[in-house]
Scaffold this motif. Structure first.
Motif, PDB file in Angstrom:
ATOM      1  N   ASN A   1     -13.321  -1.313   4.083  1.00  0.00           N
ATOM      2  CA  ASN A   1     -12.331  -0.694   4.980  1.00  0.00           C
ATOM      3  C   ASN A   1     -12.473  -1.174   6.423  1.00  0.00           C
ATOM      4  O   ASN A   1     -11.486  -1.608   7.021  1.00  0.00           O
ATOM      5  CB  ASN A   1     -12.401   0.828   4.904  1.00  0.00           C
TER       6      ASN A   1
ATOM      7  N   TRP B   1      -3.550   2.353   6.536  1.00  0.00           N
ATOM      8  CA  TRP B   1      -3.879   3.677   5.978  1.00  0.00           C
ATOM      9  C   TRP B   1      -4.364   4.541   7.134  1.00  0.00           C
ATOM     10  O   TRP B   1      -4.870   4.040   8.138  1.00  0.00           O
ATOM     11  CB  TRP B   1      -4.943   3.567   4.879  1.00  0.00           C
TER      12      TRP B   1
ATOM     13  N   TYR C   1      -5.349   7.432  -0.340  1.00  0.00           N
ATOM     14  CA  TYR C   1      -6.772   7.338  -0.044  1.00  0.00           C
ATOM     15  C   TYR C   1      -7.178   5.903  -0.360  1.00  0.00           C
ATOM     16  O   TYR C   1      -6.851   5.383  -1.434  1.00  0.00           O
ATOM     17  CB  TYR C   1      -7.585   8.275  -0.934  1.00  0.00           C
ATOM     18  N   VAL C   2      -7.877   5.279   0.555  1.00  0.00           N
ATOM     19  CA  VAL C   2      -8.317   3.893   0.343  1.00  0.00           C
ATOM     20  C   VAL C   2      -9.835   3.896   0.190  1.00  0.00           C
ATOM     21  O   VAL C   2     -10.566   4.234   1.121  1.00  0.00           O
ATOM     22  CB  VAL C   2      -7.882   2.991   1.516  1.00  0.00           C
TER      23      VAL C   2
ATOM     24  N   ASN D   1      -8.071   8.870   5.829  1.00  0.00           N
ATOM     25  CA  ASN D   1      -7.881   8.679   4.386  1.00  0.00           C
ATOM     26  C   ASN D   1      -8.790   7.598   3.807  1.00  0.00           C
ATOM     27  O   ASN D   1      -8.659   7.243   2.642  1.00  0.00           O
ATOM     28  CB  ASN D   1      -6.422   8.365   4.065  1.00  0.00           C
TER      29      ASN D   1
ATOM     30  N   LEU E   1       0.838  -1.208   0.000  1.00  0.00           N
ATOM     31  CA  LEU E   1       0.000   0.000   0.000  1.00  0.00           C
ATOM     32  C   LEU E   1       0.873   1.259   0.000  1.00  0.00           C
ATOM     33  O   LEU E   1       1.719   1.435   0.874  1.00  0.00           O
ATOM     34  CB  LEU E   1      -0.899  -0.003   1.235  1.00  0.00           C
TER      35      LEU E   1
ATOM     36  N   ASN F   1       0.341   7.304   2.447  1.00  0.00           N
ATOM     37  CA  ASN F   1      -0.588   8.428   2.262  1.00  0.00           C
ATOM     38  C   ASN F   1      -1.595   8.211   1.133  1.00  0.00           C
ATOM     39  O   ASN F   1      -1.931   9.145   0.416  1.00  0.00           O
ATOM     40  CB  ASN F   1       0.166   9.730   1.988  1.00  0.00           C
TER      41      ASN F   1
END
Ligand SMILES: [Mg+2]
Length: 175
Positions: free
Chosen positions: A107, A123, A97-98, A127, A92, A95
């Motif tokens: 998530n 994350w 955005y997920v 984010n 990943l 920084n």
């Protein structure tokens, strides 16, 4: 910022369920492209001992899915969940955005799996992003699927293409 579309295949529909596979792709809203991909299937066996549950209704749902999608349950490339979480963390981008399909699905389910190993989610909590909210801004613009429906990587790629199309349609800047 880097944008990552995340898709999980799971054994339930809420945080704390077992995970079958993790798929993700980096996408670039500025030019509509897809970049680095991640895919890992994981062993279901042993996840109950971590407190990650399997839902009867999801098990029944899997039995009704395509043979191609159900390969995730038996494919030889599976690894232990803890190793898969380590591997995802390494992959990943910092920084990022997920984006998950639903604020209450991908998530938080993945975050709960990290919590089962006493690991922080990789994350930053602020984010996390919800693709489902964005796609509902253009309900007539349907997702065009490629690959196998309910293969986590194929779903992530289709969803990334879709969110970029919705953003273009709605004149949204995914900065
Ligand atoms: Mg999926």
């Amino acid at each position: 910022m880097t944008h990552v579309m995340l898709d999980l295949e799971t054994m339930g529909t809420r945080a704390g369920c077992a995970i079958l596979s993790i798929g993700a792709v980096v996408f670039e809203p500025r030019n509509g492209s897809l970049r680095d991909e991640f895919y890992q299937s994981v062993f279901l066996e042993g996840q109950d001992k971590l407190g990650l549950h399997t839902s009867d209704s999801t098990l029944k749902w899997w039995n009704a899915q395509s043979e191609e999608a159900r390969k995730v349950l038996t494919c030889p490339d599976r690894m232990e969940l803890g190793s898969a979480l380590d591997k995802f963390q390494e992959w990943l981008p910092i920084n990022a955005y997920v984006w998950g399909n639903g604020a209450d699905f991908d998530n938080p389910i993945l975050a709960a799996a990290y919590a089962a190993f006493n690991m922080p989610q990789p994350w930053k909590p602020y984010n996390g992003r919800c693709y489902r909210t964005i796609k509902n801004l253009a309900p007539d613009l349907k997702l065009a699927r490629s690959g196998t429906h309910h293969n986590a990587l194929d779903d992530a790629k289709s969803q990334a293409e879709h969110i970029m199309a919705v953003a273009m349609r709605c004149n949204l800047t995914l900065a």
